[in-house]
Design a protein around this motif. Sequence first.
Motif, PDB file in Angstrom:
ATOM      1  N   ALA A  76       0.829  -1.205   0.000  1.00  2.00           N
ATOM      2  CA  ALA A  76       0.000   0.000   0.000  1.00  2.00           C
ATOM      3  C   ALA A  76       0.862   1.253   0.000  1.00  2.00           C
ATOM      4  CB  ALA A  76      -0.923  -0.006   1.222  1.00  2.00           C
ATOM      5  N   THR A  79       2.345   1.645  -3.580  1.00  3.95           N
ATOM      6  CA  THR A  79       1.376   2.144  -4.561  1.00  3.95           C
ATOM      7  C   THR A  79       1.056   3.618  -4.310  1.00  3.95           C
ATOM      8  OG1 THR A  79      -0.420   1.306  -3.165  1.00  3.95           O
ATOM      9  CG2 THR A  79       0.316  -0.090  -4.993  1.00  3.95           C
ATOM     10  N   HIS A  84      -0.805   5.568  -7.333  1.00  4.38           N
ATOM     11  CA  HIS A  84      -1.931   4.701  -7.688  1.00  4.38           C
ATOM     12  C   HIS A  84      -2.876   4.623  -6.490  1.00  4.38           C
ATOM     13  CE1 HIS A  84       0.844   2.508 -10.816  1.00  4.38           C
ATOM     14  NE2 HIS A  84       0.598   3.791 -11.124  1.00  4.38           N
ATOM     15  N   ASP A  87      -5.437   1.631  -6.138  1.00  2.00           N
ATOM     16  CA  ASP A  87      -4.813   0.393  -5.658  1.00  2.00           C
ATOM     17  C   ASP A  87      -4.492   0.481  -4.172  1.00  2.00           C
ATOM     18  OD1 ASP A  87      -4.963  -0.629  -8.181  1.00  2.00           O
ATOM     19  OD2 ASP A  87      -2.893  -0.141  -8.725  1.00  2.00           O
ATOM     20  N   THR A  88      -4.036   1.652  -3.739  1.00  2.46           N
ATOM     21  CA  THR A  88      -3.737   1.839  -2.306  1.00  2.46           C
ATOM     22  C   THR A  88      -4.985   1.627  -1.453  1.00  2.46           C
ATOM     23  OG1 THR A  88      -1.999   3.433  -2.852  1.00  2.46           O
ATOM     24  CG2 THR A  88      -2.841   3.450  -0.589  1.00  2.46           C
ATOM     25  N   VAL A  90      -7.704  -0.062  -2.230  1.00  7.40           N
ATOM     26  CA  VAL A  90      -8.141  -1.462  -2.276  1.00  7.40           C
ATOM     27  C   VAL A  90      -7.319  -2.317  -1.323  1.00  7.40           C
ATOM     28  CG1 VAL A  90      -8.263  -3.519  -3.720  1.00  7.40           C
ATOM     29  CG2 VAL A  90      -9.080  -1.327  -4.601  1.00  7.40           C
ATOM     30  N   ILE A  91      -5.992  -2.141  -1.355  1.00  7.80           N
ATOM     31  CA  ILE A  91      -5.116  -2.954  -0.506  1.00  7.80           C
ATOM     32  C   ILE A  91      -5.373  -2.658   0.971  1.00  7.80           C
ATOM     33  CG2 ILE A  91      -2.719  -3.414   0.116  1.00  7.80           C
ATOM     34  CD1 ILE A  91      -1.974  -2.839  -2.802  1.00  7.80           C
ATOM     35  N   GLY A 284       6.204  -1.661  -9.133  1.00  7.82           N
ATOM     36  CA  GLY A 284       5.082  -2.339  -9.781  1.00  7.82           C
ATOM     37  C   GLY A 284       5.194  -3.847  -9.663  1.00  7.82           C
ATOM     38  N   VAL A 287       4.280  -4.841  -6.035  1.00  7.48           N
ATOM     39  CA  VAL A 287       2.850  -4.765  -5.786  1.00  7.48           C
ATOM     40  C   VAL A 287       2.111  -5.914  -6.457  1.00  7.48           C
ATOM     41  CG1 VAL A 287       0.779  -3.391  -6.207  1.00  7.48           C
ATOM     42  CG2 VAL A 287       2.874  -2.281  -5.428  1.00  7.48           C
ATOM     43  N   ALA A 288       2.489  -6.235  -7.698  1.00  8.30           N
ATOM     44  CA  ALA A 288       1.826  -7.306  -8.440  1.00  8.30           C
ATOM     45  C   ALA A 288       2.041  -8.665  -7.796  1.00  8.30           C
ATOM     46  CB  ALA A 288       2.309  -7.325  -9.883  1.00  8.30           C
ATOM     47  N   GLU A 292      -2.986  -9.895  -2.464  1.00  3.74           N
ATOM     48  CA  GLU A 292      -3.813  -9.035  -1.624  1.00  3.74           C
ATOM     49  C   GLU A 292      -5.041  -9.742  -1.057  1.00  3.74           C
ATOM     50  OE1 GLU A 292      -2.962  -8.324  -4.726  1.00  3.74           O
ATOM     51  OE2 GLU A 292      -2.044  -6.337  -4.886  1.00  3.74           O
TER      52      GLU A 292
END
Length: 506
Positions: A76, A79, A84, A87-88, A90-91, A284, A287-288, A292
């Motif tokens: 988080a 991102t 992003h 994405d932050t 969501v995580i 990236g 994070v990928a 999560e």
Amino acid sequence: MSNMPPTNEPRWYQLTTEATLKAQQSRASGLSASEAHQRLMQHGPNQLPARAGKSALMRFLAHFNDVLIYVLLAAAVLTAVMGHWVDTAVILGVAVINALIGFVQESNAEKSLKSIENMLSSSAQALRNDTLVTVEASMLVPGDVVILRAGDRIPADIRLLEAHNLRVEEAILTGESIAVTKQIAAIDDEVMIGDRFNLVFSGTTVSAGSGAGVVIATGADTELGKINHMMADIKQHRTPLLVQMDKLGKAIFAIILAMMAALFVFMLLLRDMPMGELLLSLIGLAVAAVPEGLPAIISIILSLGVQAMAGKKAIIRKLPTVETLGAMTVVCSDKTGTLTMNEMTVKAVILADKNFRVEGNSYQPTGRILAEHDESAIDAAQNPVLSHFLRVIDLCNESTVFQDEQGHWGITGGPTGGALKVLAGKVSLPPQPCAQLDKIPFDSEWKYMATLHQIGASTKLLMTGAPDVLMQHCRYQLSENGIEPLNIAHWETEIARYAREGLRMV
């Protein structure tokens, strides 16, 4: 090293009643109010030491103490650095939802356990200045004289001064499902807790009879308090699931670092990528690579398991406990009384010429009586032999059935007598004037109970007990054809057949 308190106190079970009262500086008429107050200041309230609880915020934050959650929070942050924000969010949402699921389940379990504690009796009957008064159990002190009756939960460790057919259920301490008969005589030998027949212990229950005794220990000094103290020294172990999750989280973290290092070397030396773009690519990748949804999925699955256990009336405080319970292959126990609810239910009735099956569980007096040969419902009132049997087990019985304010059914007295009383309560027999004239209480030495009753115009001796003992006192049996000679072979055959089903014969 153990922190157990010193055990230099007298062996109370080896002292006579007079010596016990003298050692406690008490008397049979009880303490005065001023003496009780002084001892309360000296010994403190009759309560187990409460462990310091965590605040709701700390219990919520504790659910973030997980390697995978650390990886999620790191993702988080990365991102957010990249800008992003979706994405932050969501995580972070996944991490918070995962913590909320565990927090809500733990809070519900705590509330359920608290409600069970509130159901326990918190008062006691004590003599103060030779006057019987009701006091809070927490206000009892060593030297108090307490009166015990059937159904009472014993509020402290007590040396008995009087015992009238007193039997106490001590399964929570010894695991023994059968109530223990108590007496007041001193015991010369050094014996284990289960054989201290002149003592009763905090948290156990009077199943039958009555008595009185002097308090010898309260709060943390009771046997229950000593067990509570020993449990405080037990080291907490992480469950297999949490150990595997930690290993997985560390493995994922190591793999991400290794992949980032390899990509950094490859892109910087062989592709000559600008440093800014390279760092964004590495972030990236990290994070990928983070799973999560894994923590949330695990919490949801465990929550479903907790709900399934709740349907079986099992309270689970921590989510990972469900996985540990499911992973067990062998359960070791010293005796059945440790695992069962210590409730007995009559499932079958053997008579001279007919057998019956009985529906229903626990102490709720509902359920049909079925003929064994065709499973048809029987009207006991229309069956003279069965009616006579049910009336005998109802009258020759010291147990009683009750329903509390919460609607739960229970008994006072022994579980065997309680089961017979519940069976009699499942049938509405025609009212008949009855009066008990005399009785011989049940004793494990002679294995039967007998009462002398005036039933209508007849005086009858009624007996219940172990089948082998009763047969020694019988010469005849009652069947639909009337009174006939006792057929011992029939009874032994039927008893053996039901015993093979795991049923206990009484």
